[in-house]
Write a protein that holds these residues in place. Sequence first.
Motif, short mmCIF file in Angstrom:
data_model
loop_
_atom_site.label_atom_id
_atom_site.label_comp_id
_atom_site.label_asym_id
_atom_site.label_seq_id
_atom_site.Cartn_x
_atom_site.Cartn_y
_atom_site.Cartn_z
N VAL A 1 0.99 -1.27 0.30
CA VAL A 1 0.05 0.13 0.49
C VAL A 1 1.27 1.15 -0.23
CG1 VAL A 1 -1.79 1.30 1.40
CG2 VAL A 1 -2.13 -1.05 1.33
N ARG A 2 0.44 2.14 -1.16
CA ARG A 2 1.85 2.95 -1.22
C ARG A 2 1.23 4.88 -0.81
NH1 ARG A 2 2.18 0.51 -4.99
NH2 ARG A 2 4.55 -1.02 -5.37
N GLU A 3 -0.50 4.05 -0.41
CA GLU A 3 -1.44 5.46 -0.40
C GLU A 3 -1.81 5.13 0.69
OE1 GLU A 3 -2.78 7.97 -3.43
OE2 GLU A 3 -3.97 9.35 -1.55
N ILE A 4 -2.39 6.06 2.41
CA ILE A 4 -3.69 6.15 3.00
C ILE A 4 -3.99 7.17 2.72
CG2 ILE A 4 -4.24 5.42 5.21
CD1 ILE A 4 -1.96 4.33 5.75
N ARG A 5 -5.08 6.78 2.69
CA ARG A 5 -6.66 8.08 1.86
C ARG A 5 -7.07 8.26 3.81
NH1 ARG A 5 -8.47 7.89 -4.02
NH2 ARG A 5 -6.18 7.70 -4.11
N PHE A 6 -7.55 9.26 4.34
CA PHE A 6 -7.98 9.30 5.57
C PHE A 6 -9.35 10.41 5.08
CE2 PHE A 6 -3.45 8.23 7.25
CZ PHE A 6 -4.21 7.00 8.77
N ILE A 7 -10.55 9.37 5.30
CA ILE A 7 -11.77 10.44 4.89
C ILE A 7 -11.83 11.02 6.88
CG2 ILE A 7 -13.44 10.56 3.94
CD1 ILE A 7 -12.49 8.09 2.07
N PHE A 8 -12.85 12.17 6.64
CA PHE A 8 -13.89 12.45 7.41
C PHE A 8 -14.69 13.23 6.39
CE2 PHE A 8 -16.21 14.70 10.78
CZ PHE A 8 -16.51 14.19 11.58
N VAL B 1 -10.79 14.86 3.50
CA VAL B 1 -9.52 13.82 2.85
C VAL B 1 -8.49 14.16 3.02
CG1 VAL B 1 -9.16 12.31 0.82
CG2 VAL B 1 -11.89 13.16 0.71
N TYR B 2 -7.15 13.10 3.92
CA TYR B 2 -6.04 13.31 3.61
C TYR B 2 -5.22 12.70 3.19
CZ TYR B 2 -7.53 17.13 7.17
OH TYR B 2 -8.24 18.00 7.94
N ALA B 3 -3.86 12.02 3.08
CA ALA B 3 -3.28 11.05 2.59
C ALA B 3 -2.10 11.29 3.18
CB ALA B 3 -2.98 11.19 1.16
N ILE B 4 -1.80 10.35 3.35
CA ILE B 4 0.20 10.08 3.75
C ILE B 4 0.34 8.73 2.63
CG2 ILE B 4 1.31 8.15 5.23
CD1 ILE B 4 0.52 10.19 7.44
N PRO C 1 6.45 1.10 0.79
CA PRO C 1 5.20 0.95 0.65
C PRO C 1 5.39 1.42 2.25
CG PRO C 1 6.16 -0.99 1.94
CD PRO C 1 7.15 -0.20 0.82
N VAL C 2 3.50 2.10 2.49
CA VAL C 2 2.92 2.14 3.91
C VAL C 2 2.97 1.38 4.73
CG1 VAL C 2 1.50 4.42 5.20
CG2 VAL C 2 1.28 4.37 2.55
N PHE C 3 1.91 0.15 4.58
CA PHE C 3 2.24 -0.81 4.69
C PHE C 3 2.11 -2.03 3.94
CE2 PHE C 3 -2.11 0.54 5.38
CZ PHE C 3 -2.61 -1.03 4.76
N ARG C 4 2.14 -2.99 4.12
CA ARG C 4 1.80 -3.82 3.61
C ARG C 4 0.67 -5.26 3.75
NH1 ARG C 4 6.74 -4.85 0.74
NH2 ARG C 4 8.48 -4.54 1.43
N VAL C 5 0.37 -5.72 3.17
CA VAL C 5 -1.83 -6.52 3.03
C VAL C 5 -1.44 -7.84 3.01
CG1 VAL C 5 -4.09 -6.82 2.67
CG2 VAL C 5 -2.96 -4.25 2.78
N VAL C 6 -0.68 -9.07 4.32
CA VAL C 6 -1.14 -10.15 3.49
C VAL C 6 -2.01 -11.13 4.22
CG1 VAL C 6 1.70 -10.23 4.68
CG2 VAL C 6 -0.09 -10.58 6.42
N VAL D 1 -7.59 3.03 2.65
CA VAL D 1 -8.59 3.97 3.51
C VAL D 1 -9.36 3.37 4.30
CG1 VAL D 1 -11.20 4.04 2.63
CG2 VAL D 1 -9.53 4.06 0.59
N PHE D 2 -9.26 4.51 5.07
CA PHE D 2 -9.47 4.56 6.43
C PHE D 2 -10.68 6.01 6.88
CE2 PHE D 2 -6.33 2.36 9.52
CZ PHE D 2 -5.58 1.92 7.53
N ASP D 3 -11.86 5.32 7.12
CA ASP D 3 -13.04 6.44 6.77
C ASP D 3 -13.60 6.64 8.10
OD1 ASP D 3 -15.00 7.99 6.34
OD2 ASP D 3 -15.66 6.87 4.68
N PHE D 4 -13.52 7.78 8.70
CA PHE D 4 -13.77 8.29 10.22
C PHE D 4 -15.02 8.60 10.04
CE2 PHE D 4 -9.47 7.39 10.52
CZ PHE D 4 -8.93 6.74 11.76
N SER D 5 -16.17 8.62 8.80
CA SER D 5 -16.75 9.85 8.66
C SER D 5 -17.90 9.00 10.08
CB SER D 5 -17.73 9.56 7.17
OG SER D 5 -16.74 9.39 6.54
N ARG D 6 -18.00 8.23 10.15
CA ARG D 6 -18.77 7.78 10.95
C ARG D 6 -18.90 7.74 12.36
NH1 ARG D 6 -23.33 8.31 8.99
NH2 ARG D 6 -24.26 6.44 9.33
#
Length: 393
Positions: free
Chosen positions: A76-83, A87-90, A94-99, A195-200
């Motif tokens: 994962v090369r981009e994490i999107r934080f949504i509220f 929308v913000y990004a880091i 990679p930012v992290f790897r998904v196994v 994506v990490f969506d904190f809207s809720r």
Amino acid sequence: MSQASLMDVVIVGAGPAGLSTALHLVQADPSWAGRVMVLDKAVHPREKLCGGGITRLGEDVLKGLGLSVEPPHVPVREIRFIFGNQVYAIHDDPVFRVVRRDEFDHWLALQAEGRGVIVRQGEAVKAVTPHADYVEIITEQMTFYPKVVVGADGSRSFVRQALKWDDGQRIARLLEVLTPEVANEREEFCKGVAVFDFSRMLAGLQGYYWDFPSLVEGQPVMNRGVFDSRARPERSRAALKQVLREALAKRNRNLADYGLKGHPLHWFDPHGRFAIPHIILAGDAAGVDPMLGEGISFALAYGEAAAAAIVDAFACQNFGFADYRERILAHPILSQLRLRTIAARIAYRFKSPRLVRWLWQLAPLIVRGMAWYKPDCIPVNDRRLIRVNNEPE
Ligand SMILES: Cc1cc2nc3c(=O)[nH]c(=O)nc-3n(C[C@H](O)[C@H](O)[C@H](O)COP(=O)(O)OP(=O)(O)OC[C@H]3O[C@@H](n4cnc5c(N)ncnc54)[C@H](O)[C@@H]3O)c2cc1C
């Protein structure tokens, strides 16, 4: 007595925490291979409900063991934080790897076995009784009398329950589904976006909805779920299934079409119980991150702290483990858990929509402050949180 029943150390649980403990012991001295045994009720490759995101914190522990993430994974090369409309990004590579956890944990078990550790699988621990000088462990097949037991048996830890350590308040709730995808049609796979969506949060969710690109037997799937930290247990519970249903509907997916699974996550409290004489806890059993629900990297790090405590206990023939909490709090990676618990209790405290929105406006500044105060707590090269857009909802 058989040789197995005379093991010095029995580790309950062959997940990242238990296997990392064993690997660190044999790294400290290869002769530990004949003195430590890992027991698991399941047989690898076993199913483990998990997003599978491993950050640099976990990779650093693996590197210390001479390992890297070899099983199949998606970087994962981009994490999107949504509220809401913010929308913000880091970014990082990679930012992290998904196994997939069945593959990762199986691979880690093979690494431990390759270094001489005995990993007994398909054998559940049924009783744990501490005595003055040893611990009695009864499994489905036999009884062990080790000097030291490591409870690395996950969030619902049998060892913790057997010792009657009641900390039912520190439980996050997670739901997860896997949706098959066509990789070249999705930017999550093409660009490596999670994506990490904190809207809720405004609906009482103390956490987020996530989308992680993943591979199941080589095929692209999105790992989607909700994390509800419950860092503020006094606040009313969010309707988790409803939150997930709505998030999937926004993505043109119907929750009813997928197999829904849930699992708790036991989170860290610096004042919690981690050890009694002859028994210590590691990984989820001890408690992990209530802010984002990160647990794999911390489980691997617990292994390092637990192994160091065990080596010293045998060297001094003192099995009280009175300093185990201090070791956890002083460990370069585990020390972040205290910060994340404080952050979670602050972040998930507020109910006022206006205040929560305002805090999200300040998110880049907050992240900059954290990066200055404790750079390691944001385990990427580029620690800037970049505003991607701010469009009307
Ligand atoms: C839905 C979900 C998504 C998650 N996503 C992420 C993520 O993306 N990234 C991340 O870092 N973390 C994530 N986590 C957290 C992560 O999965 C855990 O923190 C991690 O698995 C902890 O590892 P562990 O070794 O402590 O425990 P586990 O991995 O749970 O291993 C415990 C082992 O103990 C064994 N065991 C249990 N009871 C017994 C018994 N009585 N006898 C013998 N063996 C026993 C089990 O079979 C198991 O193999 C997620 C968790 C959930 C629930």
